[in-house]
Design an enzyme around this catalytic site. Sequence first.
Site, PDB file in Angstrom:
ATOM      1  N   HIS B  73       0.868  -1.173   0.000  1.00  0.00           N
ATOM      2  CA  HIS B  73       0.000   0.000   0.000  1.00  0.00           C
ATOM      3  C   HIS B  73       0.905   1.222   0.000  1.00  0.00           C
ATOM      4  O   HIS B  73       1.662   1.427   0.943  1.00  0.00           O
ATOM      5  CB  HIS B  73      -0.851  -0.061   1.277  1.00  0.00           C
ATOM      6  CG  HIS B  73      -1.890   0.990   1.359  1.00  0.00           C
ATOM      7  ND1 HIS B  73      -1.715   2.158   2.056  1.00  0.00           N
ATOM      8  CD2 HIS B  73      -3.135   1.046   0.831  1.00  0.00           C
ATOM      9  CE1 HIS B  73      -2.818   2.896   1.963  1.00  0.00           C
ATOM     10  NE2 HIS B  73      -3.692   2.242   1.230  1.00  0.00           N
ATOM     11  N   ARG B 134      -4.228  -1.192  -7.949  1.00  0.00           N
ATOM     12  CA  ARG B 134      -5.492  -0.674  -7.438  1.00  0.00           C
ATOM     13  C   ARG B 134      -5.330   0.811  -7.188  1.00  0.00           C
ATOM     14  O   ARG B 134      -4.308   1.248  -6.676  1.00  0.00           O
ATOM     15  CB  ARG B 134      -5.847  -1.340  -6.113  1.00  0.00           C
ATOM     16  CG  ARG B 134      -7.156  -0.789  -5.525  1.00  0.00           C
ATOM     17  CD  ARG B 134      -7.107  -0.639  -4.015  1.00  0.00           C
ATOM     18  NE  ARG B 134      -6.182   0.395  -3.570  1.00  0.00           N
ATOM     19  CZ  ARG B 134      -5.898   0.626  -2.291  1.00  0.00           C
ATOM     20  NH1 ARG B 134      -6.422  -0.123  -1.354  1.00  0.00           N
ATOM     21  NH2 ARG B 134      -5.042   1.594  -1.950  1.00  0.00           N
ATOM     22  N   THR B 168     -11.554   6.502   5.449  1.00  0.00           N
ATOM     23  CA  THR B 168     -10.299   6.666   6.182  1.00  0.00           C
ATOM     24  C   THR B 168     -10.514   7.159   7.610  1.00  0.00           C
ATOM     25  O   THR B 168      -9.716   6.903   8.495  1.00  0.00           O
ATOM     26  CB  THR B 168      -9.422   7.679   5.415  1.00  0.00           C
ATOM     27  OG1 THR B 168      -9.458   7.333   4.034  1.00  0.00           O
ATOM     28  CG2 THR B 168      -8.001   7.686   5.919  1.00  0.00           C
ATOM     29  N   HIS B 195     -12.588  -0.265   2.171  1.00  0.00           N
ATOM     30  CA  HIS B 195     -11.681  -0.146   3.325  1.00  0.00           C
ATOM     31  C   HIS B 195     -12.387   0.722   4.359  1.00  0.00           C
ATOM     32  O   HIS B 195     -12.585   1.917   4.140  1.00  0.00           O
ATOM     33  CB  HIS B 195     -10.389   0.513   2.833  1.00  0.00           C
ATOM     34  CG  HIS B 195      -9.339   0.722   3.883  1.00  0.00           C
ATOM     35  ND1 HIS B 195      -8.382  -0.218   4.159  1.00  0.00           N
ATOM     36  CD2 HIS B 195      -9.090   1.764   4.721  1.00  0.00           C
ATOM     37  CE1 HIS B 195      -7.566   0.239   5.111  1.00  0.00           C
ATOM     38  NE2 HIS B 195      -7.986   1.452   5.482  1.00  0.00           N
ATOM     39  N   HIS B 197     -12.669   2.100   8.329  1.00  0.00           N
ATOM     40  CA  HIS B 197     -12.183   2.278   9.702  1.00  0.00           C
ATOM     41  C   HIS B 197     -13.355   2.195  10.668  1.00  0.00           C
ATOM     42  O   HIS B 197     -14.509   2.394  10.282  1.00  0.00           O
ATOM     43  CB  HIS B 197     -11.416   3.600   9.825  1.00  0.00           C
ATOM     44  CG  HIS B 197     -10.008   3.471   9.359  1.00  0.00           C
ATOM     45  ND1 HIS B 197      -8.958   3.264  10.210  1.00  0.00           N
ATOM     46  CD2 HIS B 197      -9.488   3.470   8.106  1.00  0.00           C
ATOM     47  CE1 HIS B 197      -7.838   3.156   9.513  1.00  0.00           C
ATOM     48  NE2 HIS B 197      -8.126   3.280   8.227  1.00  0.00           N
ATOM     49  N   HIS B 292     -32.695 -17.909  27.762  1.00  0.00           N
ATOM     50  CA  HIS B 292     -31.768 -18.252  26.689  1.00  0.00           C
ATOM     51  C   HIS B 292     -31.254 -19.679  26.865  1.00  0.00           C
ATOM     52  O   HIS B 292     -31.300 -20.478  25.945  1.00  0.00           O
ATOM     53  CB  HIS B 292     -30.587 -17.283  26.659  1.00  0.00           C
ATOM     54  CG  HIS B 292     -30.929 -15.930  26.114  1.00  0.00           C
ATOM     55  ND1 HIS B 292     -30.013 -15.128  25.486  1.00  0.00           N
ATOM     56  CD2 HIS B 292     -32.088 -15.241  26.103  1.00  0.00           C
ATOM     57  CE1 HIS B 292     -30.600 -13.992  25.123  1.00  0.00           C
ATOM     58  NE2 HIS B 292     -31.846 -14.036  25.486  1.00  0.00           N
TER      59      HIS B 292
END
Lengths: 384, 384
Positions: B73, B134, B168, B195, B197, B292
Amino acid sequence: MSITGNSMSNPYSSVSDLLSNVRNFKIIECNATMLSEFGCDYIELTNPAASPQSRDDCEAICKLGLKAKILTHTRCTLEDAKLACDCGVDGVDVVIGTSQFLREHSLGGKDMVAITKQAIEVIEYIKSRGCEVRFSSEDSFRSDLVDLLSIYRAVNNVGVGRVGVADTVGCASPRQVYDLVRTLRGCVSTDIEVHFHDDTGCAVANSFTALEAGATHVDTSVLGIGERNGICPLGALMARMMPTSRDYILSKYKLHQLKAIEDFVAEAVEINVPFNNPITGFCAFTHKAGIHAKAILNSPSTYEILKPEDFGLSSVHFTSRLTGWNAIKSRVDQLGLDANSWPEDKIREVTAKIKQIADLKVMTLDETDALIRSFHLDLQKGHG
Amino acid sequence: MSITGNSMSNPYSSVSDLLSNVRNFKIIECNATMLSEFGCDYIELTNPAASPQSRDDCEAICKLGLKAKILTHTRCTLEDAKLACDCGVDGVDVVIGTSQFLREHSLGGKDMVAITKQAIEVIEYIKSRGCEVRFSSEDSFRSDLVDLLSIYRAVNNVGVGRVGVADTVGCASPRQVYDLVRTLRGCVSTDIEVHFHDDTGCAVANSFTALEAGATHVDTSVLGIGERNGICPLGALMARMMPTSRDYILSKYKLHQLKAIEDFVAEAVEINVPFNNPITGFCAFTHKAGIHAKAILNSPSTYEILKPEDFGLSSVHFTSRLTGWNAIKSRVDQLGLDANSWPEDKIREVTAKIKQIADLKVMTLDETDALIRSFHLDLQKGHG
């Protein structure tokens, strides 16, 4: 300028939406009395029928006179409802399984007619005791849509306070949530509460999307603690809402208390706050990559949509091998060593040295600063 | 019957969608070589330009001959691209800031024409070196939509391999993601990588929603480790995809290795696996509440949409004050003590005793079992 910058040149936030409640919602917290002070609207306690201690706790908390309303979460039976009202709660949140799975395995094969009849009876009883009442289906996203809408409409018509949608198993995805809540919004006039488990990591996103679709109340717990890997965490929901509804959140919640609340609960139940917890995780506001650190030093909003100061916290800048020379140049200035008086070569040289050392070991800011100062001394002595 | 049950009587999963890639996607992993064996398609390394160690690591990993393709990257510059290609990577993922914030604070005020020209030059260079390429924008969700679509179209037209959408700063919400990726899907013919975050807790949900909208590749890291509180975690994405695309996931990924990979990385970077981590968190498959536990004992799919055995793990049942008598009755049977031979009163009596003790202290399963056995002895002696 807004710190989030989200409203600027963002093609997604400019269209207003009458149903969306992202700027006007209420939180139903399932943990700890400190949360009344924090600003939570409701505190939901364990069913007093669960054990003698649960009952004692419920009675004691009801007597505290908190600003938040006290709820308890019970099975949809007259027995549980009566005990809850006897304990002095402000409201009772009843739940009953509506999915085929739960009707078969938890309710002994009851059909929807029987479930609806039982729900209405319990709701009318709780209302007659002067308490708020919420009716929720369980495992809503694996229930038949027509069954669901029918029972919600029926309880709406007898004057329930809120209806609840619960992703009990954590299987729902945001678009499913939007579709169901939006559809429900058109079928009932009551408030809509949502409850999302986090088994597939979508509890926060689902809560947010439900608010967009017209939900009014969100169930949270401190750090998300709950069955299996839990429900929507209070702190993460705060993080999610801040870029969207900063003014509403700041006016309503005492965000500076969040870390203390999380630490208190974590200690009580003997867990660690996850390293990656939104806002309070130890690295939530750390920046390592050079291109990030450079931009952050120019303007925090480039990479931070949340202001750490809003939560009584501050950013942390690691020095790592990913540090860039812009970050170092800014640090030179921060140390009062006038970066503009340095030849650019010298800045690059000290940056390369720092990266080299950071390859070998973790560097504290003190170590980085000492190295910068040593290069500055060289410059002053004319060794540069 | 499918364990998830998601496809049964679920009004949301019955409509097929030609663009959706939830059953056919690729993962780009940013951490650790064990991941090639796990089944990740790509492993993305730190920019070799970041430091000497980063460069050495990159060259060494490229020489391992892993099944996964090796990417790095880098900034969108010829200098970085050249170094990356020299290291022997299979592909270069270039990124450039397109939001007003980043253009101003990270790129010194470059306009979109200059950015596009630079992108095309770098892409053509990387292609000329025989590598995949890319192109990603940075901070895509705070970039101008028309600017974004223009540059994606331009790089599509010069034959880029994938275009990347990057949140980002972690500000995107699922519906924004769906809108942008769906729109982009109509503008380019390349693969689409995403991508996300996790600053606002939506990285997993956003990744899933992007696949629904036509994205083909998802960026993950082990435990989500990355800048600030990280990106979409590999394990959480597996949890999210299993109920939707179980067969695809099982055929492609060695899920039994997940826990070992997470433990390895956690130890290497000196963090704890969060208590509430999907799948591998210590309580991911624990059940405490009586209603449960009762249903789980009848049929695990009532509250578990993920099968712990798929990951080489098993469910854990705490004995707590929330335990119900159905759970205890099942346990009596599991111990071979024939619950049907017990009077119902006796089951309720032992349950009440267990709840009473569990109010006072945490009970292990051994302690619970011993108590059940003592009641069984009473019964045999006719003391019941």
